[in-house]
Structure formats: C-alpha cells, structure tokens
Design a protein around this motif. Structure first.
Motif, mmCIF file in Angstrom:
data_model
loop_
_atom_site.group_PDB
_atom_site.id
_atom_site.type_symbol
_atom_site.label_atom_id
_atom_site.label_comp_id
_atom_site.label_asym_id
_atom_site.label_seq_id
_atom_site.Cartn_x
_atom_site.Cartn_y
_atom_site.Cartn_z
ATOM 1 N N GLY A 259 29.715 -4.157 -0.295
ATOM 2 C CA GLY A 259 29.566 -3.130 0.736
ATOM 3 C C GLY A 259 30.463 -1.942 0.425
ATOM 4 N N ILE A 260 30.121 -0.811 1.007
ATOM 5 C CA ILE A 260 30.909 0.413 0.809
ATOM 6 C C ILE A 260 31.329 0.946 2.169
ATOM 7 C CG2 ILE A 260 30.840 2.826 0.013
ATOM 8 C CD1 ILE A 260 28.692 1.949 -2.035
ATOM 9 N N THR A 261 32.611 1.311 2.276
ATOM 10 C CA THR A 261 33.068 2.044 3.455
ATOM 11 C C THR A 261 33.917 3.204 2.960
ATOM 12 O OG1 THR A 261 34.286 1.922 5.546
ATOM 13 C CG2 THR A 261 35.030 0.476 3.777
ATOM 14 N N ASN A 262 34.105 4.213 3.785
ATOM 15 C CA ASN A 262 34.657 5.452 3.249
ATOM 16 C C ASN A 262 35.282 6.323 4.314
ATOM 17 O OD1 ASN A 262 31.724 5.670 4.054
ATOM 18 N ND2 ASN A 262 32.207 7.839 3.824
ATOM 19 N N GLN A 263 36.240 7.175 3.844
ATOM 20 C CA GLN A 263 36.714 8.284 4.670
ATOM 21 C C GLN A 263 35.453 9.089 5.014
ATOM 22 O OE1 GLN A 263 38.629 11.544 2.629
ATOM 23 N NE2 GLN A 263 38.220 10.698 0.611
ATOM 24 N N LEU B 125 36.637 -5.254 5.753
ATOM 25 C CA LEU B 125 35.937 -6.447 6.253
ATOM 26 C C LEU B 125 34.606 -6.071 6.898
ATOM 27 C CD1 LEU B 125 35.920 -9.484 6.838
ATOM 28 C CD2 LEU B 125 37.265 -9.037 8.912
ATOM 29 N N GLY B 126 34.601 -4.989 7.669
ATOM 30 C CA GLY B 126 33.369 -4.559 8.325
ATOM 31 C C GLY B 126 32.286 -4.208 7.319
ATOM 32 N N ALA B 127 32.677 -3.549 6.235
ATOM 33 C CA ALA B 127 31.699 -3.186 5.197
ATOM 34 C C ALA B 127 31.192 -4.443 4.499
ATOM 35 C CB ALA B 127 32.328 -2.233 4.194
ATOM 36 N N ALA B 128 32.082 -5.407 4.306
ATOM 37 C CA ALA B 128 31.670 -6.673 3.693
ATOM 38 C C ALA B 128 30.672 -7.389 4.606
ATOM 39 C CB ALA B 128 32.889 -7.559 3.431
ATOM 40 N N TYR B 129 30.940 -7.384 5.902
ATOM 41 C CA TYR B 129 30.005 -8.012 6.849
ATOM 42 C C TYR B 129 28.626 -7.354 6.780
ATOM 43 C CZ TYR B 129 33.546 -10.806 9.357
ATOM 44 O OH TYR B 129 34.506 -11.712 9.706
ATOM 45 N N ALA B 130 28.607 -6.026 6.756
ATOM 46 C CA ALA B 130 27.317 -5.313 6.714
ATOM 47 C C ALA B 130 26.536 -5.729 5.468
ATOM 48 C CB ALA B 130 27.540 -3.800 6.737
ATOM 49 N N ALA B 131 27.226 -5.820 4.332
ATOM 50 C CA ALA B 131 26.558 -6.188 3.080
ATOM 51 C C ALA B 131 26.145 -7.665 3.100
ATOM 52 C CB ALA B 131 27.483 -5.907 1.895
ATOM 53 N N VAL C 148 32.017 -11.940 -0.861
ATOM 54 C CA VAL C 148 31.454 -10.595 -0.734
ATOM 55 C C VAL C 148 32.591 -9.600 -0.978
ATOM 56 C CG1 VAL C 148 30.434 -8.931 0.870
ATOM 57 C CG2 VAL C 148 29.612 -11.279 0.835
ATOM 58 N N ALA C 149 32.303 -8.535 -1.704
ATOM 59 C CA ALA C 149 33.326 -7.519 -1.984
ATOM 60 C C ALA C 149 33.038 -6.260 -1.177
ATOM 61 C CB ALA C 149 33.355 -7.184 -3.467
ATOM 62 N N ALA C 150 34.087 -5.485 -0.953
ATOM 63 C CA ALA C 150 33.912 -4.181 -0.315
ATOM 64 C C ALA C 150 34.755 -3.148 -1.042
ATOM 65 C CB ALA C 150 34.329 -4.241 1.156
ATOM 66 N N ILE C 151 34.182 -1.980 -1.216
ATOM 67 C CA ILE C 151 34.930 -0.821 -1.694
ATOM 68 C C ILE C 151 35.288 0.002 -0.461
ATOM 69 C CG2 ILE C 151 34.805 1.360 -2.977
ATOM 70 C CD1 ILE C 151 34.855 -0.992 -4.854
ATOM 71 N N ASP C 152 36.593 0.251 -0.261
ATOM 72 C CA ASP C 152 37.047 1.080 0.852
ATOM 73 C C ASP C 152 37.608 2.374 0.263
ATOM 74 O OD1 ASP C 152 38.306 2.353 2.953
ATOM 75 O OD2 ASP C 152 39.625 0.673 3.472
ATOM 76 N N GLN C 153 36.770 3.395 0.257
ATOM 77 C CA GLN C 153 37.172 4.685 -0.312
ATOM 78 C C GLN C 153 37.842 5.499 0.800
ATOM 79 O OE1 GLN C 153 36.873 8.298 -0.541
ATOM 80 N NE2 GLN C 153 38.519 7.478 -1.776
ATOM 81 N N GLY C 154 39.149 5.329 0.978
ATOM 82 C CA GLY C 154 39.880 5.939 2.092
ATOM 83 C C GLY C 154 40.420 7.324 1.786
ATOM 84 N N ALA D 283 24.723 -3.529 -0.557
ATOM 85 C CA ALA D 283 23.893 -3.848 0.604
ATOM 86 C C ALA D 283 24.476 -3.430 1.950
ATOM 87 C CB ALA D 283 23.591 -5.349 0.605
ATOM 88 N N GLY D 284 25.545 -2.632 1.940
ATOM 89 C CA GLY D 284 26.084 -2.177 3.223
ATOM 90 C C GLY D 284 26.828 -0.875 3.057
ATOM 91 N N ILE D 285 26.636 0.040 4.003
ATOM 92 C CA ILE D 285 27.432 1.271 4.055
ATOM 93 C C ILE D 285 27.787 1.522 5.516
ATOM 94 C CG2 ILE D 285 27.514 3.767 3.693
ATOM 95 C CD1 ILE D 285 25.372 3.535 1.582
ATOM 96 N N LEU D 286 29.083 1.697 5.777
ATOM 97 C CA LEU D 286 29.543 2.091 7.107
ATOM 98 C C LEU D 286 30.721 3.040 6.928
ATOM 99 C CD1 LEU D 286 29.704 -1.395 8.916
ATOM 100 C CD2 LEU D 286 28.284 0.521 9.673
ATOM 101 N N GLY D 287 30.744 4.146 7.667
ATOM 102 C CA GLY D 287 31.925 5.001 7.679
ATOM 103 C C GLY D 287 33.133 4.166 8.087
ATOM 104 N N ASP D 288 34.336 4.542 7.630
ATOM 105 C CA ASP D 288 35.484 3.630 7.811
ATOM 106 C C ASP D 288 35.721 3.218 9.263
ATOM 107 O OD1 ASP D 288 36.536 6.118 8.547
ATOM 108 O OD2 ASP D 288 38.121 6.108 7.028
ATOM 109 N N GLN D 289 35.585 4.156 10.196
ATOM 110 C CA GLN D 289 35.892 3.794 11.589
ATOM 111 C C GLN D 289 34.828 2.892 12.199
ATOM 112 O OE1 GLN D 289 38.831 4.230 12.467
ATOM 113 N NE2 GLN D 289 39.232 5.456 10.637
#
Ligand SMILES: Nc1ncnc2c1ncn2[C@@H]1O[C@H](COP(=O)(O)OP(=O)(O)OP(=O)(O)O)[C@@H](O)[C@H]1O
Ligand SMILES: [Mg+2]
Length: 504
Positions: free
Chosen positions: A77-81, A444-450, A5-11, A242-248
């Motif tokens: 999954g996507i996570t972000n600032q 990792l958290g965004a990957a888990y959500a996805a 599973v991949a995650a994009i972390d847009q920090g 398949a996943g979006i969570l704010g970075d924190q």
C-alpha cells in the motif's frame, strides 16, 4: 504463502517502508529523511527524485532487515503527505521543478484572484468541500504552469503530468517511463480543489478556471483495489500494489475509526483531526474541511470532517534547528520540565498563516505574554502547549459541526511519545486522550487498504479486532485554570492576524 503486507509512507519529513503481519503488528521498518528546501520566506519544496531514491532504498532495506523477499508480501500500500504537488514529463520521467509542499504559501495571489471571481474563499466549497487556500494542490499546479519556462506549452501538448506524491510513487513503482500507472485515489484527489465530492471525478469547469489541462490529471481509482504490480527490477517486483490513502485518512483507517462519529488526531509535522461522517458529506460551518475519508473498492464513499493544523511537530523542529535550544525533538520534554508552567508565554506558530478553524493567510507567528521572567523552559512549554490549544480549537469546531461532543480522543504520531504534551492535552480538552499500541497508524492504514483488496484481511472487522490501547491520559487540571489558559490562547491568536501586507 505470503504472510505480510508492506506500506510505503511518503511523509513530509521522511519516507518509510513498514512491513506488517496479519495481526497488524510491525515486523520491519526502514526510514530516510529528505531535504526540506526553503528558497525564500513562505516557500517549501522537496526534490521528488531524492524522494524516489529514498523510496527504493527504504523498501529494499525494510525487506532485508527482516530477511524477507517479495514472495513474503501479499500486497503493498501507499500513503503520502497530501497536497504536495509535482509536475513531470511523462516521456523522460523528469520533474519540471521541485515539488511544491503543502505548507508553501506562494499561491496566495492565485487563490485571491480566483476568490475575486465571485463567492470569495468558498467559491468551490459546495463541490469540493474546501475553501480556496494555499494549502491545496490545484493552485500549486497553476503556479508551476505560470512560472516554469515552457511548462504551459508542454502541458497543453500532453507531455506533462501532475501528481501528488502517491501518484509519483505509484507511477515510478509500476515502471515510470516504462508503462508507469498515472493514478490517484479519492482521498488525495479530494485535496486538489478539483474533485467533485459526489462523483469522485475531476470537475472540468473548476479545472478550466484554474487553467489546468485535464490531460495532466491522473485517473481517480478507489483507495483499495489492485492498481498494478511492482516493476520487474524493483524490490516489490510482481507484488500487487493495492491501496492508496492520503496520510491522514490512512491514520484514520489504521486507528479503526470506521464508524460514524469516530475520530482520531495525528501529531506529526502538523496536526490533523478527522471525524468519520459515514456516507454523509457534512458541510462545515466552523472552519473544517469536508473530505473523502476512504473508498474501499466498490463500496460507497465514506466522508470525513477534518481540522488541519499546519504547524505542531514542526515547531519543535524549529526550536531545534532554527534556535538551537534543543538538540533533539525528544529533549523538549526535559527543557519543559525545568519550569512549572508557561510563565505567561503563548506561542502561536502561524508560520504558514493559520489553517483550521481560522483560514487566515494573512497571519504570521507570534510569541506573546513575554516578560523579563520568561526563560527558555517557558518557551519550550509554550511550544508544546500550542499543539494542545490548537487541537482544542479544532475539537470544538468538530463538536459544533457534528452536534455531538467527542467524549475521548484517539491519538497517534511522533509527538504522542511526549508524556507532558499528552497530559496537557487531556487537561486542556477535558476528555481522556488514548494512544494505541501501534502508533504508526499511517503506514498501518495503507497496509490495511492494500491487504483488504487482495483478501489478506477479510473485512474491516479485522481492523477493529487488531486495534489495541496502549495508554490513556485523563484530565486532571482545575477547570478554572483550563479556561484561563484557553482564553489567553485565543487572545494570543488574534495578535497574529493581519500581519501580511500587499507588498510582502
Ligand atoms: N518527544 C517528542 N516531543 C515533541 N515532539 C516530538 C517528539 N518526537 C518527535 N516529535 C515531533 O514529531 C514530528 C514527527 O512525527 P512523525 O514521525 O509522526 O511525523 P512524520 O510522520 O514524519 O511527519 P510527516 O508524515 O509529516 O513526515 C516531528 O515534527 C518532531 O518534531
Ligand atoms: Mg506521517
């Protein structure tokens, strides 16, 4: 068979793509920094087109590095600032201005005017869980509509849309002007000052009062479900996003803080401590925020109490970039090791005012306790210690709000490689500090959500099983010294108050 599973972390400082295996281990990573734009004191901007270009580059590179293709991915999954606000044209895909970054303080007067309508800074708190503050995204959208030529008319005619960086990333990844999805999740939406924490829908009255047309706002979906698939020409073509969570919140999830009373503290650009409060929405009496922790598909919403600190790792960058005292962030540890202690110096980095637990927009940074004795080693120490003291203030607020004392603290983020800081943190808190093996908990958290959304992981129990401890620091400072340090810190904080005047 898709094994990853991949995650994009847009920090805030960079965009990463990380690929994880079923055990939650890092298989591949690529990262690119983007420009921090400071047009004037208190303003912080990002170029969203640069960020989108970086997103595409890191996604392709992360796959390439590990010799993977999109067929190896079960989901992305996507996570972000969080809170960083962007307005763009839905037919051209062009932003109307740079994104206004969460640390930016330009919306102070907008927040003051809204507070003056009645209720003060807590005008919307009962509904949205947040005080009116420059930190949050709603007032930033208002600022853009008021200040960018023609923006209000174009917004009212339905041409312009708003999104935080998750929404911008998803919209582009799913095709942009060619059918891109205009969607966010409740963790990001809960940082706008516009979302009702109970219904997870936009509050029409607040949006109207803030002067933001509802047609601009993205659809709020859960944090874990298949929103759509990667666009045909992208590196993730056809892969479920398949996943979006704010970075924190992503870091909280990646740290397996999945039960009531579990908390983590992330040390990045700023510091953010989140305490899982389960399905109960706890209103803070001590300067914390009430926020959505995550919402997995159809399951009930999980809430958190959050202590946000605007400046921690970025103070180390400031020492490097603005003063040139070190040439890399890691070097601060050597500089700090040239002295025994802080030499009496305390550095309160109120660069964006003070966030939790004070919420003082009128504060600005100060170094106090200076004497002829203090040298650059002491300043380096004071910089590191500032993060630890701010964390103690937030931890005390957490304990007071929840009525339960935390007996240890899970940590992650870039600053946790700093042993001096981690030991000092344990010393100042008086409780053990624990770092997991995978410190990239945000991605990792965004990957888990996805992965949960597509059945790559079966349940949250697997997240718990995957979590493993790397190191623990135990407190060993004499309690009297701990108290003295903290007393001095609190005094130093009061010296930053009331600095901004009407004409600033
Ligand atoms: N050895 C170190 N000692 C102290 N601070 C450090 C060290 N290494 C990195 N940092 C700080 O940690 C921060 C980077 O951490 P991290 O990579 O977790 O942040 P980030 O995720 O990039 O932040 P964001 O998500 O906000 O972009 C920087 O501000 C940097 O100054
Ligand atoms: Mg980060």
């Amino acid at each position: 068979m898709s094994d990853y599973v991949a995650a994009i972390d847009q920090g805030t400082t960079s965009t990463r793509c990380m690929v994880f295996d079923h055990g939650g281990r890092v298989v591949s990573v690529d990262q690119r920094e983007h420009e921090q734009i400071f047009p004037r004191a208190g303003w912080v901007e990002h170029d969203a087109l640069e960020i989108w270009e970086n997103t595409r580059a890191v996604a392709a590179a992360a796959l390439g590095r590990a010799d993977l293709t999109r067929n190896d991915l079960a989901a992305v999954g996507i996570t972000n600032q969080r809170e960083t606000a962007l307005v763009w044209d839905r037919t051209t895909g062009q932003p109307v201005s740079h994104a206004i970054v969460w640390q930016d303080t330009r919306t102070g007067p907008i927040c003051d005017r809204l507070a003056a309508l009645g209720g003060g800074a807590d005008r919307y708190r009962a509904t949205v869980g947040l005080p009116l503050a420059t930190y949050f995204s709603g007032p930033k959208v208002r600022w853009i509509l008021d200040n960018v030529d023609g923006a209000r008319e174009r917004a009212e005619s339905g041409d312009l849309v708003f999104g935080t960086m998750d929404t911008w990333t998803l919209w582009n990844m799913t095709g942009g002007v060619d059918g891109g999805l205009h969607v966010t999740d409740p963790t990001n939406a809960s940082r706008t000052l516009l979302m009702d924490l109970d219904t997870l829908q936009w509050d029409e009255d607040i949006a109207a009062e803030m002067g933001i047309p509802l047609s601009m706002l993205p659809e709020i979906r859960s944090s874990s479900e298949v929103y759509g698939a990667g666009r045909a020409r992208g590196p993730f073509a056809g892969v479920p996003i398949a996943g979006i969570l704010g970075d924190q919140q992503a870091a909280t999830f990646g740290q397996a803080c999945l039960a009531v009373g579990e908390a983590k503290n992330t040390y990045g650009t700023g510091n953010f401590m989140l305490l899982n409060t389960g399905t109960t929405k706890v209103q803070s009496e001590h300067g914390l925020l009430t926020t959505v922790c995550y919402k997995i598909g159809e399951q009930p919403t999980v809430y958190a109490l959050e202590g946000s600190i605007a400046v921690s790792g970025s103070l180390v960058q400031w020492l490097r970039d603005n003063l040139g005292l070190i040439s890399s962030a890691a070097e601060i540890e050597q500089l700090a090791a040239t002295v025994e202690d802080n030499g009496g110096a305390y550095f309160v980095p109120a660069f964006s005012g003070l966030y939790a637990p004070y919420w003082r927009a009128d504060a600005r940074g100060a170094v106090v306790g200076l004497t002829r004795y203090v040298n650059k080693g002491h300043i380096a120490r004071a910089v590191l210690e500032a993060t630890a003291y701010q964390t103690r203030e937030v931890l005390e607020a957490m304990n007071a709000d929840s009525g339960v004392d935390l007996t240890s603290l899970k940590v992650d983020g870039g600053m946790t490689t700093n042993e001096t800081l981690m030991q000092f943190q344990a010393d100042i808190l008086g409780v053990p500090v624990i770092r997991p093996v995978v410190s990239e908990t945000t991605a990792l958290g965004a990957a888990y959500a996805a992965g949960l959304a597509v059945g790559f992981w079966d349940s949250e129990e697997e997240i718990r099983t995957n979590w493993a401890q790397d190191r623990q620091w135990d407190p060993r400072m004499d309690p009297q010294l701990r108290d003295r340090h903290y007393r001095k810190w609190r005094k130093a904080v009061t010296r930053t108050f009331d600095w901004i005047d009407e004409d600033d």
